[in-house]
Scaffold this active site. Structure first.
Site, PDB file in Angstrom:
ATOM      1  CG  ASN A  37      37.766  -3.339 -16.589  1.00 42.61           C
ATOM      2  OD1 ASN A  37      37.173  -2.658 -15.759  1.00 42.61           O
ATOM      3  ND2 ASN A  37      37.459  -4.601 -16.833  1.00 42.61           N
TER       4      ASN A  37
ATOM      5  CE1 TYR B 119      22.880   6.969 -11.199  1.00 38.52           C
ATOM      6  CE2 TYR B 119      21.569   7.910  -9.437  1.00 38.52           C
ATOM      7  CZ  TYR B 119      21.745   6.973 -10.426  1.00 38.52           C
ATOM      8  OH  TYR B 119      20.777   6.035 -10.643  1.00 38.52           O
TER       9      TYR B 119
ATOM     10  CB  ALA C 102      35.700  -3.129 -19.568  1.00 42.76           C
TER      11      ALA C 102
ATOM     12  CG  ASP D  28      22.789   4.918 -20.149  1.00 46.31           C
ATOM     13  OD1 ASP D  28      22.128   5.754 -19.510  1.00 46.31           O
ATOM     14  OD2 ASP D  28      22.798   3.697 -19.886  1.00 46.31           O
TER      15      ASP D  28
ATOM     16  CD  GLN E 281      18.945   8.003 -17.874  1.00 45.06           C
ATOM     17  OE1 GLN E 281      18.282   7.373 -18.691  1.00 45.06           O
ATOM     18  NE2 GLN E 281      18.565   8.171 -16.624  1.00 45.06           N
TER      19      GLN E 281
ATOM     20  N   GLY F 211      27.967  12.337 -11.967  1.00 44.13           N
ATOM     21  CA  GLY F 211      27.086  11.344 -12.600  1.00 44.13           C
ATOM     22  C   GLY F 211      25.630  11.807 -12.634  1.00 44.13           C
TER      23      GLY F 211
ATOM     24  CE  LYS G  74      20.896  -0.029 -18.689  1.00 44.04           C
ATOM     25  NZ  LYS G  74      21.988   0.934 -18.623  1.00 44.04           N
TER      26      LYS G  74
ATOM     27  CD  GLN H 274      -3.005   0.166   2.427  1.00 41.61           C
ATOM     28  OE1 GLN H 274      -2.661   0.662   3.492  1.00 41.61           O
ATOM     29  NE2 GLN H 274      -4.032  -0.638   2.320  1.00 41.61           N
TER      30      GLN H 274
HETATM   31  P1  NAP Z   1      29.006  -3.292 -14.610  1.00 45.51           P
HETATM   32  O1  NAP Z   1      28.585  -3.679 -15.967  1.00 45.51           O
HETATM   33  O2  NAP Z   1      28.825  -4.253 -13.483  1.00 45.51           O
HETATM   34  O3  NAP Z   1      30.572  -2.908 -14.667  1.00 45.51           O
HETATM   35  C1  NAP Z   1      31.277  -2.592 -13.500  1.00 45.51           C
HETATM   36  C2  NAP Z   1      32.692  -2.156 -13.877  1.00 45.51           C
HETATM   37  O4  NAP Z   1      33.326  -1.696 -12.687  1.00 45.51           O
HETATM   38  C3  NAP Z   1      33.570  -3.275 -14.435  1.00 45.51           C
HETATM   39  O5  NAP Z   1      34.443  -2.734 -15.360  1.00 45.51           O
HETATM   40  C4  NAP Z   1      34.314  -3.754 -13.177  1.00 45.51           C
HETATM   41  O6  NAP Z   1      35.560  -4.325 -13.476  1.00 45.51           O
HETATM   42  C5  NAP Z   1      34.516  -2.439 -12.458  1.00 45.51           C
HETATM   43  N1  NAP Z   1      34.694  -2.622 -11.030  1.00 45.51           N
HETATM   44  C6  NAP Z   1      33.727  -2.917 -10.133  1.00 45.51           C
HETATM   45  N2  NAP Z   1      34.279  -2.965  -8.886  1.00 45.51           N
HETATM   46  C7  NAP Z   1      35.592  -2.711  -9.025  1.00 45.51           C
HETATM   47  C8  NAP Z   1      36.671  -2.621  -8.110  1.00 45.51           C
HETATM   48  N3  NAP Z   1      36.494  -2.798  -6.826  1.00 45.51           N
HETATM   49  N4  NAP Z   1      37.896  -2.323  -8.600  1.00 45.51           N
HETATM   50  C9  NAP Z   1      38.084  -2.120  -9.914  1.00 45.51           C
HETATM   51  N5  NAP Z   1      37.105  -2.193 -10.846  1.00 45.51           N
HETATM   52  C10 NAP Z   1      35.874  -2.485 -10.389  1.00 45.51           C
HETATM   53  O7  NAP Z   1      28.302  -1.955 -14.127  1.00 45.51           O
HETATM   54  P2  NAP Z   1      27.761  -0.755 -15.075  1.00 45.51           P
HETATM   55  O8  NAP Z   1      26.355  -1.013 -15.444  1.00 45.51           O
HETATM   56  O9  NAP Z   1      28.740  -0.499 -16.134  1.00 45.51           O
HETATM   57  O10 NAP Z   1      27.730   0.453 -14.020  1.00 45.51           O
HETATM   58  C11 NAP Z   1      28.947   1.018 -13.531  1.00 45.51           C
HETATM   59  C12 NAP Z   1      28.633   2.252 -12.704  1.00 45.51           C
HETATM   60  O11 NAP Z   1      28.096   3.266 -13.535  1.00 45.51           O
HETATM   61  C13 NAP Z   1      27.541   2.031 -11.657  1.00 45.51           C
HETATM   62  O12 NAP Z   1      28.113   1.542 -10.473  1.00 45.51           O
HETATM   63  C14 NAP Z   1      26.943   3.399 -11.476  1.00 45.51           C
HETATM   64  O13 NAP Z   1      27.570   4.073 -10.404  1.00 45.51           O
HETATM   65  C15 NAP Z   1      27.272   4.102 -12.761  1.00 45.51           C
HETATM   66  N6  NAP Z   1      26.037   4.402 -13.539  1.00 45.51           N
HETATM   67  C16 NAP Z   1      25.735   5.707 -13.731  1.00 45.51           C
HETATM   68  C17 NAP Z   1      24.614   6.046 -14.455  1.00 45.51           C
HETATM   69  C18 NAP Z   1      24.268   7.490 -14.644  1.00 45.51           C
HETATM   70  O14 NAP Z   1      23.250   7.785 -15.272  1.00 45.51           O
HETATM   71  N7  NAP Z   1      25.050   8.401 -14.130  1.00 45.51           N
HETATM   72  C19 NAP Z   1      23.806   5.052 -15.017  1.00 45.51           C
HETATM   73  C20 NAP Z   1      24.148   3.720 -14.813  1.00 45.51           C
HETATM   74  C21 NAP Z   1      25.273   3.415 -14.068  1.00 45.51           C
HETATM   75  P3  NAP Z   1      35.695  -5.888 -13.877  1.00 45.51           P
HETATM   76  O15 NAP Z   1      35.395  -5.947 -15.350  1.00 45.51           O
HETATM   77  O16 NAP Z   1      37.095  -6.210 -13.545  1.00 45.51           O
HETATM   78  O17 NAP Z   1      34.701  -6.626 -13.049  1.00 45.51           O
END
Ligand code: NAP
Length: 534
Positions: A405, A478, A383, A354, A506, A499, A310, A222
């Site tokens: 990365n 963000y 990445a 995005d 977007q 962010g 997505k 609710q």
């Molecule tokens: P994702 O696909 O899970 O990718 C995460 C990335 O971060 C990978 O490259 C990962 O490396 C790296 N990573 C995570 N933890 C790490 C650590 N402790 N040390 C080093 N590298 C690390 O996530 P995504 O969808 O791309 O989102 C990433 C970020 O973008 C989100 O957390 C969010 O804050 C931001 N975002 C912003 C918006 C906006 O509108 N501003 C929208 C969506 C997302 P590996 O490849 O080695 O795992």
């Protein structure tokens, strides 16, 4: 006109009346007094009804139907009789379970005796709501229950409520309301039931229920009065209202409803935007979104689509011969569904807002146009999904992109995919980030995101010798709006972009696609910053 009823668990006369007064101040139309745990002193129940600030429903729900009253059926019906007959004022409705009403001829007659109906010899003002609640899911005999209520001459209002198993169950509540046997309340409970509660007004239900505050409420899922009225634009909803939402899992904390609904209000667009949780797996996405699009008078016209759907959005639109934005196809992910003509599969559009948001935020920070990004060196850390969109966007403008990365292989694959399209894209090991001499630095990882706000993707700003007034540092994170990365970059004299800018841009592109109007960007910014406490 569908009424907004505030459900109140009455524990004492003062508390019940106080809550009813608050409900009136908040703009509710009536209250439901749940007297399950209230005294069985008839004079107290009569006073509750008499002094209520709003017209009321009185309900005494037994434990076996999700309530708290352990008294037997005859006792509960006697309490309702007192509510109707003992005071100077009668309730607008009493709510009695169909199961109680049908239990025995005597009980049925006892209920009939206290409400208004064609065969009632005495003057009565109170209508009977017959209700059925199912906490395990949609009851197999739902329509039989509806028909039994419709057939009972004493029943003025049909009420069916069940625990939704998915968003699709909401559609059946709309169908039950549309049958118009009698005034009807049809609602779903639980995390998937919110659309039935908000859109009850669109389909002409008798009423919807809301809680006074987060701790109140009489059923799971609710919303509060303030959520219904301020966030979901209750007073503006009508049969023509277009429906949008954010599809993902989880979506409960999405900022989408706050900004889009505020935007609809600001530009006078007849729309409402809801959180739409759909569990992972294409089958769930496919079945739910398809059923929502097919119901023409729901006017489901679009959605923001987030993790984990997505890729599913691309497949869904491709399977129906819809249009896919070319860069979204290359990125392999879309975040925006637009339905341009109702009931026509080919009218679907999948886009990715995005990459454009990231490009525009950086262009504004640099004071350049997109076509001036050619040859600009951009460092991207990460990445994952966001990095893909950002790399694709900058490469499409001819920028030179360097990808860093943690898992280098993923950086390498990303670089290979977008290299030469038309910008150059290369992958460099993360350990070499301090040698980076790019003009633009973008964090596309979750490093620094709440709750790990002390983390940063670089060792320190001092370790980045090239950083200064000519560098733009953009953090896609963000939450919080000002990350440690941005604080350090600002101290080093860099231009910084939060962010939040990407998020609102977007959303602004989606808003324009759906409404045909420019989004009120300043309002979006204010709403997001308020929500994030910035
Ligand atoms: P994702 O696909 O899970 O990718 C995460 C990335 O971060 C990978 O490259 C990962 O490396 C790296 N990573 C995570 N933890 C790490 C650590 N402790 N040390 C080093 N590298 C690390 O996530 P995504 O969808 O791309 O989102 C990433 C970020 O973008 C989100 O957390 C969010 O804050 C931001 N975002 C912003 C918006 C906006 O509108 N501003 C929208 C969506 C997302 P590996 O490849 O080695 O795992």
């Amino acid at each position: 006109m569908t009424s907004l009823a505030v459900a109140i668990h009455v524990r004492s006369l003062d508390q019940g009346l106080g809550d009813a007064a608050r409900a009136a101040e908040m703009g509710a139309d009536l209250v439901e007094f749940r007297i399950d745990r209230f005294t069985n002193d008839p004079s107290q129940v009569a006073l509750l009804v008499e002094r209520s600030a709003l017209p009321c429903i009185v309900t005494c729900r037994p434990v076996w139907e999700g309530g708290f009253c352990g008294r037997d059926d005859a006792d509960r019906v006697a309490a309702l009789r007192a509510a109707v007959t003992a005071g100077a004022q009668a309730p607008t409705y009493i709510d009695v379970e169909l199961a109680t009403f049908q239990r025995s001829a005597d009980l049925g007659r006892a209920v009939e005796n206290i409400v208004d109906h064609p065969a009632q010899p005495e003057a009565r003002n109170t209508g009977l709501i017959l209700s059925a609640h199912d906490f395990d899911g949609r009851p197999a005999n739902l329509m039989q229950k509806v028909e039994a209520m419709a057939a009972a001459p004493a029943c003025r209002v049909i009420k069916v409520v069940w625990q939704a198993r998915s968003l699709r169950d909401n559609l059946e509540t709309f169908e039950v309301i549309r049958q118009k046997h009698k005034p009807t309340i049809a609602l779903c409970m639980g995390q998937w039931g919110l659309p039935s509660r908000v859109l009850a007004r669109k389909f002409g239900a008798l009423l919807t229920y809301a809680a006074l505050d987060d701790d109140g409420g009489t059923a799971s899922g609710q919303p509060t009065v303030s959520e219904l009225k301020s966030l979901f634009r209750w007073d503006a909803i009508n049969a023509e209202t277009s429906v949008f939402g954010v599809i993902g899992d989880p979506v409960a904390h999405s900022l989408g409803p706050a900004i889009h609904n505020a935007g609809f209000e600001a530009v006078g667009f007849n729309g409402v935007y809801l959180p739409l949780p759909i569990p992972a797996r294409y089958e769930h996405f496919n079945a739910t979104v398809d059923s929502w699009i097919q119901m023409a008078d729901l006017h489901f016209r679009g959605a923001s689509v987030t993790i984990p759907h997505k890729q599913n959005l691309l497949r869904f639109v491709a399977d129906r011969g819809g249009q896919i934005e070319p860069l979204a196809e290359q990125i392999g992910a879309a975040n925006t569904l637009t339905v341009t003509r109702l009931g026509d599969d080919g009218s679907l559009l999948a886009g990715n807002t995005d990459y454009a948001a990231a490009l525009d935020a950086v262009c504004e920070g640099m004071g350049v146009r997109r076509d001036e990004l050619q040859g600009v060196r951009v460092a991207v850390v990460g990445a994952g999904g966001v990095a893909r969109a950002v790399v694709a966007g900058f490469a499409s403008c001819g920028a030179t992109v360097v990808v860093y990365n943690r898992t280098h292989q993923k950086a390498h694959e990303l670089a290979e995919r977008f290299n030469g399209s038309p910008g150059k894209v290369v992958a460099v090991p993360l350990g070499k980030i301090c040698d980076c001499c790019c003009q633009v630095f973008i964090n596309c990882t979750s490093i620094g995101m709440h709750p790990n706000v002390d983390a940063t993707p670089i060792p320190s700003a001092a370790a980045m010798p090239g950083w200064g007034p000519g560098t733009v540092v953009f953090d896609t994170v963000y939450t919080p709006a000002q990350t440690r990365l941005l604080r350090e970059a600002r101290a080093a004299g860099c231009v910084v972009i939060s962010g939040v800018e990407m998020f609102i841009r977007q959303a602004a592109t989606q808003f324009k696609l759906w409404t045909g109007r420019e989004a009120p960007l300043e309002l979006f910014r204010r709403v997001v910053n308020e929500k994030l406490g910035g």
